[in-house]
Write an enzyme that holds these catalytic residues in place. Structure first.
Site, PDB file in Angstrom:
ATOM      1  N   GLU A  43      67.340  10.738  78.937  1.00 54.86           N
ATOM      2  CA  GLU A  43      65.242  11.668  79.091  1.00 54.86           C
ATOM      3  C   GLU A  43      65.986  12.676  80.105  1.00 54.86           C
ATOM      4  OE1 GLU A  43      60.643  10.988  79.747  1.00 54.86           O
ATOM      5  OE2 GLU A  43      62.368   9.381  80.327  1.00 54.86           O
ATOM      6  N   LYS A 118      57.559  13.235  73.055  1.00 54.28           N
ATOM      7  CA  LYS A 118      56.971  11.749  73.144  1.00 54.28           C
ATOM      8  C   LYS A 118      55.218  11.839  72.894  1.00 54.28           C
ATOM      9  CE  LYS A 118      57.097   9.676  78.221  1.00 54.28           C
ATOM     10  NZ  LYS A 118      58.204  10.166  79.528  1.00 54.28           N
ATOM     11  N   CYS A 159      61.542   6.883  75.927  1.00 48.62           N
ATOM     12  CA  CYS A 159      60.867   6.336  77.434  1.00 48.62           C
ATOM     13  C   CYS A 159      59.898   4.993  77.345  1.00 48.62           C
ATOM     14  CB  CYS A 159      60.654   7.056  78.618  1.00 48.62           C
ATOM     15  SG  CYS A 159      60.302   6.237  79.698  1.00 48.62           S
TER      16      CYS A 159
END
Length: 280
Positions: A43, A118, A159
């Site tokens: 990331e 995301k 994440c």
């Protein structure tokens, strides 16, 4: 082909974008030379991680008019002849001015085959330890993402998306053999949950699960946990590392997916007469 070699590049990321891109290229080529067929970057591989940096380092994602990071990712994949999960970069949507935390996936020909924004933004407040709110700067994505390879389909998320089991559930029930998460847990949440969540996603769905972190930089404002990790469908850790820059390798035997599902056939034992099917 029932086996492939996966590589997670736990990259040392600094403040200079050009240096980050050059270092990423070197590590991707190194992983390919070692036999990896799928290579993953972390990331925010092209920039420091932090809300104060997203706007400064953001780029448009347009393969027809590639920015510096997009051009670099395409060339890395093409020159190394691997499927490249390009970590994430801060993305600028020029028409709205909105910023996203976005992963791109590239074929061995250097073509973009998937893009994931995301979905779940990292907004937490652990008293006395860490406060972080991505939503102060970023907008969330709204779609699930997968990509196809000769070995099967893989889901991609970023994440904090890892904490939401529905993402991997849907991917698995749509035929994915693994989930890949570029991520950057920190020194508080990492020791608590990084490996636990990966093993849970693998066990729940009887798939491979892998997460790729930046290396720890003690001089940075955000201290990444590192510990990039690969887990098999039995929820066994098959590759991991500590906090320093490294490449984690793991051989994925895709026959294990069928083996586990035949041995513990939860996929045919679910009770959708009692609870809903999130993949319906």
């Amino acid at each position: 082909m029932s086996t492939l070699k996966l590589a997670l590049v736990q990259l040392a990321v600094g403040a200079q974008k050009a240096a980050n891109l050059a270092r990423a290229r070197s590590k991707v080529l190194e992983a390919a030379k070692a036999g990896a067929s799928i290579v993953v970057l972390p990331e925010c591989f092209n920039s420091p991680y932090g809300t104060q940096y997203f706007g400064q380092y953001a780029e448009e994602i347009d393969s027809a008019k590639p920015s510096a990071s997009i051009q670099a990712l395409s060339e890395m994949a093409r020159d190394s002849k691997v499927y490249l999960v390009g970590g994430s970069i801060p993305e600028l949507e020029k028409s709205t001015g909105d910023l996203f935390n976005t992963c791109t996936v590239w074929s061995p020909e250097g073509e973009m085959v998937a893009k994931h924004r995301k979905m779940h933004l990292f907004d937490i407040d652990i008293p006395g330890k860490i406060v972080f709110k991505e939503s102060d700067v970023l907008k969330p994505g709204h779609t699930l993402t997968e990509f196809s390879t000769p070995w099967g389909k893989f889901g991609v998320a970023i994440c904090y998306d890892m904490r939401f089991p529905e993402v991997a559930m849907v991917a698995a029930r749509k035929g994915c053999v693994g989930m890949i998460y570029p991520g950057a847990f920190n020194q508080t949440t990492g020791p608590l949950h990084w490996e636990l969540l990966l093993r849970a996603r693998a066990a729940d769905n009887q798939i491979f699960a892998a997460a790729c972190s930046p290396a720890l930089d003690k001089e940075a404002t955000y201290h990444a946990w590192g510990h990039s990790t690969i887990v098999d469908p039995y929820a066994r850790v098959v590759g991991t590392t500590a906090e320093a820059e490294d490449i984690v390798y793991g051989t994925l035997d895709l026959d294990l997916v069928d083996e586990v599902r035949k041995s513990v056939p939860v996929s045919s034992q679910r009770r959708f007469d009692i609870y809903p099917d999130v993949a319906a």
